[in-house]
Design an enzyme around this catalytic site. Structure first.
Site, PDB file in Angstrom:
ATOM      1  N   TYR A  28     -17.341  -3.670  -1.403  1.00 28.75           N
ATOM      2  CA  TYR A  28     -16.055  -4.157  -1.924  1.00 28.75           C
ATOM      3  C   TYR A  28     -16.277  -5.200  -3.012  1.00 28.75           C
ATOM      4  O   TYR A  28     -15.664  -5.136  -4.087  1.00 28.75           O
ATOM      5  CB  TYR A  28     -15.248  -4.752  -0.773  1.00 28.75           C
ATOM      6  CG  TYR A  28     -13.939  -5.401  -1.191  1.00 28.75           C
ATOM      7  CD1 TYR A  28     -12.847  -4.631  -1.554  1.00 28.75           C
ATOM      8  CD2 TYR A  28     -13.808  -6.793  -1.211  1.00 28.75           C
ATOM      9  CE1 TYR A  28     -11.647  -5.223  -1.930  1.00 28.75           C
ATOM     10  CE2 TYR A  28     -12.618  -7.390  -1.588  1.00 28.75           C
ATOM     11  CZ  TYR A  28     -11.546  -6.603  -1.941  1.00 28.75           C
ATOM     12  OH  TYR A  28     -10.357  -7.196  -2.321  1.00 28.75           O
ATOM     13  N   GLY A  39       2.907  -5.573   0.203  1.00 25.86           N
ATOM     14  CA  GLY A  39       1.933  -6.611  -0.088  1.00 25.86           C
ATOM     15  C   GLY A  39       2.049  -7.220  -1.464  1.00 25.86           C
ATOM     16  O   GLY A  39       3.140  -7.412  -2.011  1.00 25.86           O
ATOM     17  N   SER A  97       2.189  -0.341  -5.029  1.00 23.82           N
ATOM     18  CA  SER A  97       3.200  -1.409  -5.003  1.00 23.82           C
ATOM     19  C   SER A  97       4.281  -1.211  -3.958  1.00 23.82           C
ATOM     20  O   SER A  97       5.364  -1.759  -4.077  1.00 23.82           O
ATOM     21  CB  SER A  97       3.841  -1.537  -6.398  1.00 23.82           C
ATOM     22  OG  SER A  97       4.210  -0.278  -6.916  1.00 23.82           O
TER      23      SER A  97
END
Length: 264
Positions: A154, A18, A15
């Site tokens: 991904y 973004g 965190s």
């Protein structure tokens, strides 16, 4: 709707920038005590300074730990107070053709994108169950449902998050703890901005113009026909973490701008 999370403590992984930073800010502005996380002390300290400017009344702290391995997850959980809200935002992505991506590429994505959430949920959810209230959110991706051909590894990891969240929601059913996934689409995050920095300088186009062109070229099914902002994604997450969202659990909530072309 007024969301008030005073008295609740939230951990948002990855965190320091973004989407993760926007989520941490959103939760702090609702009154939650927020713990941010990044890989280094310097990134955590810089993010805390920014966050204190945005939410000066909030109670904030930070813990540096790399969640791409079990050791880092252990460092983080050992340093945590009691946590009411867990936002599993840690994630990586790397372009790699299926026939060229090696086992290390797959393992890196699995450990960071999937196992970080497994480890933290396993460590933190039991105390939520004891208290009869908690929120767990996995930040997945529209790539979980629209698997990209150039990042199959991904997409697989993000689909696994949906299964993990749904299964965990079933495991804690009726407890007052909810578990959900949020699926962003193309988002104007720090990473996307960095990707276009050279083109922006060369062409003179604004970042918003470049990202819109990118979305319309690579995600032409987008219904908003632009990238979302990090705050737009964070708004959904803050709601899912709220007391008002108590009837929502086991859900995969899209903030993808309509990229995934179906009605569910």
């Amino acid at each position: 709707m007024h969301i008030n999370l005073q008295g609740k403590t939230a951990l948002v992984t990855a965190s320091t920038g973004g989407i993760g930073f926007a989520i941490a800010k959103g939760l702090a502005l609702t009154g939650a005590d927020v713990i941010i996380n990044g890989r280094s002390d310097s990134s955590v300290d810089k993010a805390l300074a920014r966050l204190r400017e945005a939410a000066p009344q909030a109670t904030l702290s930070g813990i540096a730990a790399d969640l791409g391995n079990a050791e880092g997850a252990g460092i983080l959980t050992a340093a945590l107070p009691v946590v009411d809200i867990l936002v599993n935002n840690a994630g990586i992505y790397k372009l790699a053709d299926f026939f060229e991506g090696d086992d290390d590429c797959w393992e890196d994505h699995w450990q960071t994108n999937v196992m970080s959430g497994v480890r933290l949920s396993r460590a933190l959810v039991p105390a939520m169950l004891e208290r009869g209230w908690g929120r767990v959110v996995f930040i997945s991706s529209e790539s979980a449902r629209n698997v990209p051909a150039d990042m199959i590894h991904y997409g697989v990891s993000k689909t696994a998050q949906l299964s993990l969240a749904r299964g965990l929601a079933k495991r804690v059913a009726g407890s007052g703890v909810t578990v959900n996934s949020v699926l962003p689409g193309p988002t104007l995050s720090d990473g996307l901005a960095d990707m276009f920095e050279e083109e922006r300088a060369r062409s003179g186009k604004t970042l918003e113009t470049l990202t819109t062109e990118f979305v319309m070229t690579h995600r032409p099914t987008s219904l908003i026909q632009r990238a979302a902002t990090v705050d737009e994604v964070a708004n959904m997450v803050v709601y899912v973490c709220s007391k008002q969202s108590s009837a929502t659990s086991g859900a995969a909530l899209r903030v993808d701008g309509g990229v995934v072309d179906d009605i569910l």
